[in-house]
Write an enzyme that holds these catalytic residues in place. Structure first.
Site, PDB file in Angstrom:
ATOM      1  N   GLU A 222      37.889 -13.658  16.724  1.00 20.87           N
ATOM      2  CA  GLU A 222      36.878 -14.434  17.457  1.00 20.87           C
ATOM      3  C   GLU A 222      37.035 -14.211  18.959  1.00 20.87           C
ATOM      4  O   GLU A 222      36.121 -14.454  19.742  1.00 20.87           O
ATOM      5  CB  GLU A 222      36.995 -15.931  17.138  1.00 20.87           C
ATOM      6  N   ASP A 298      29.429 -23.695  10.457  1.00 19.11           N
ATOM      7  CA  ASP A 298      29.316 -25.129  10.767  1.00 19.11           C
ATOM      8  C   ASP A 298      27.831 -25.479  10.823  1.00 19.11           C
ATOM      9  O   ASP A 298      27.224 -25.479  11.905  1.00 19.11           O
ATOM     10  CB  ASP A 298      29.971 -25.416  12.124  1.00 19.11           C
TER      11      ASP A 298
HETATM   12  C1  6MZ Z   1      37.615 -21.440  14.364  1.00 21.96           C
HETATM   13  C2  6MZ Z   1      36.693 -23.340  13.434  1.00 21.96           C
HETATM   14  C3  6MZ Z   1      35.387 -22.889  13.745  1.00 21.96           C
HETATM   15  O1  6MZ Z   1      38.653 -28.622   9.043  1.00 21.96           O
HETATM   16  O2  6MZ Z   1      38.097 -30.713  10.277  1.00 21.96           O
HETATM   17  N1  6MZ Z   1      36.569 -24.534  12.845  1.00 21.96           N
HETATM   18  N2  6MZ Z   1      37.796 -22.622  13.740  1.00 21.96           N
HETATM   19  N3  6MZ Z   1      36.407 -20.948  14.697  1.00 21.96           N
HETATM   20  C4  6MZ Z   1      35.273 -21.634  14.424  1.00 21.96           C
HETATM   21  N4  6MZ Z   1      34.086 -21.089  14.828  1.00 21.96           N
HETATM   22  C5  6MZ Z   1      33.088 -21.786  15.553  1.00 21.96           C
HETATM   23  N5  6MZ Z   1      34.514 -23.800  13.307  1.00 21.96           N
HETATM   24  C6  6MZ Z   1      35.259 -24.805  12.744  1.00 21.96           C
HETATM   25  O3  6MZ Z   1      36.431 -28.807  10.157  1.00 21.96           O
HETATM   26  C7  6MZ Z   1      36.431 -28.602  11.554  1.00 21.96           C
HETATM   27  C8  6MZ Z   1      37.540 -27.660  11.970  1.00 21.96           C
HETATM   28  O4  6MZ Z   1      37.268 -26.337  11.475  1.00 21.96           O
HETATM   29  C9  6MZ Z   1      37.723 -25.360  12.392  1.00 21.96           C
HETATM   30  C10 6MZ Z   1      38.330 -26.112  13.578  1.00 21.96           C
HETATM   31  O5  6MZ Z   1      39.716 -26.225  13.395  1.00 21.96           O
HETATM   32  C11 6MZ Z   1      37.651 -27.472  13.470  1.00 21.96           C
HETATM   33  O6  6MZ Z   1      38.401 -28.507  14.075  1.00 21.96           O
HETATM   34  P1  6MZ Z   1      37.593 -29.606   9.367  1.00 21.96           P
HETATM   35  O7  6MZ Z   1      36.897 -30.157   8.169  1.00 21.96           O
END
Ligand code: 6MZ
Length: 357
Positions: A222, A298
């Site tokens: 990323e 997301d």
């Molecule tokens: C890296 C990401 C992300 O786990 O609390 N998360 N990590 N890159 C991304 N790209 C945009 N998008 C989400 O869901 C939220 C968590 O997922 C990871 C991050 O750690 C974020 O806090 P959960 O359900």
């Protein structure tokens, strides 16, 4: 966005392999939760409203938003609620197989352990009522009601290690995943802010997970940290997410390793990881017939859906319906489930193609 084309993308059965639970929460739910906490004086509602409504965010800002979302979704009952809603939203999109990932959270102040967090997630899954959910690898556990003729959806879980975590915390997550295998936990994801933490911190836990037969997917590339990207490919995970900032050498390595890539178009554009859709690496990988799968990342945070991601790929890269259907179907090859599930999904696609033509 052409309405007819979008509707077609909705009607195609789809496989979602890269969706973060807390990133997939509906905006309406976030607002409702923010209002309650605003009334209690825990947060200032208007501040939260401004942050949630902001359209474009850099990758760095996205992680600040996640910290806020985590404040809103912190207790067990809310975790249960968002899990149910997120699964039902994917089901409404015609997702027939979902791998949902989430970071088990420990919060001593409210008596939450990583296990109790995951139990709350499981409760949300069992509360799903719009579809029948198969969530056990042994095929024994479903929330099917007697005599139901509703649509069926497979759900599996990946437990995420956050890059802020220590080796011990990462290991705890892997042990939890092993403990919850019968409940549909199939693997481990490494995610979180890519400029935080070191690969060497997570490696022992990831190695252990792999040795124990858990599937592994890593957020990889990323940011342009070529050394880490190389180490990640050498680890040979079962899939990687994003693959945005690879230099030529790592690009070559990835292609020869044939590691499937979870592609999140809108996420990459919104976070400015890729400057424009026309130069997205999807095209290069697709032309090279490299294994890839379109995903949302997301869907709440980036206001998208899996159908929209398919529609975006189709309109941006000139793919026709036949190619789009094949793209959706081929994703079955990269799921973290057994051959029985794969065969069942192939049959679902076979039925669908008859109806769509
Ligand atoms: C890296 C990401 C992300 O786990 O609390 N998360 N990590 N890159 C991304 N790209 C945009 N998008 C989400 O869901 C939220 C968590 O997922 C990871 C991050 O750690 C974020 O806090 P959960 O359900």
């Amino acid at each position: 966005m052409n309405r007819e084309e979008l509707e077609w993308c909705v009607s195609v059965p789809k496989v979602e392999l890269h969706a973060h639970l807390n990133g997939s929460v509906r905006n309406s739910t976030l607002f409702e939760l923010a209002r309650v906490l605003g009334d209690k004086g825990v947060i200032v509602f208007s501040d939260v409203e401004n942050v949630i409504m902001k359209d474009d965010r850099t990758l760095h800002e996205v992680f600040k938003l996640f910290d806020l979302i985590h404040i809103l979704t912190t207790d067990h009952s809310t975790v249960t609620r968002i899990t149910k809603e997120v699964i039902e939203d994917f089901a409404a999109e015609n997702v027939v197989y979902l791998e949902l990932r989430t970071t088990p959270k420990r919060n001593d102040s409210i008596g939450m352990s990583k296990r109790s967090y995951m139990d709350a997630v499981m409760e949300g899954l069992r509360a799903v009522s719009s579809v029948d959910v198969d969530y056990s690898p042994a095929g024994l556990k479903t929330n099917t009601f007697n005599g139901s003729t509703r649509k069926k959806m497979y759900v599996r879980f990946l437990l995420s290690i956050d890059r802020r975590e220590s080796t011990e915390a990462a290991m705890e997550t892997v042990k939890l995943a092993l403990e919850m295998r019968d409940l549909g936990v199939v693997g481990i994801d490494l995610s979180g802010n890519p400029i935080v933490g070191n690969w060497s911190t997570f490696l022992p836990a990831l190695k252990f997970a792999k040795e124990k037969g858990l599937y592994i997917t890593l957020h990889c590339g990323e940011v342009p940290n070529q050394e880490e990207i190389k180490a990640m490919i050498d680890f040979f995970p079962h899939r990687i997410g994003h693959a945005c900032c690879f230099d030529e050498e790592n690009w070559r390595k990835l292609k020869s390793a044939k590691i499937p890539v979870e592609i999140c178009l809108t996420s990459n554009i919104r976070t400015e990881t890729i400057s424009s859709i026309d130069i997205h690496h999807f095209v290069d990988l697709y032309k090279a017939k490299h294994p890839l799968v379109l995903c949302t990342d997301d869907s709440g945070v980036f206001s998208t859906s899996l159908s929209r991601e398919y529609n975006l790929a189709s309109s941006s890269f000139g793919l026709g319906k036949t190619e789009m259907f094949q793209l959706a179907e081929i994703a079955i090859n990269f799921i973290f489930a057994d051959d029985g599930v794969k065969a069942d999904l192939r049959a679902t696609f076979k039925e669908a193609v008859k109806k769509l033509n």
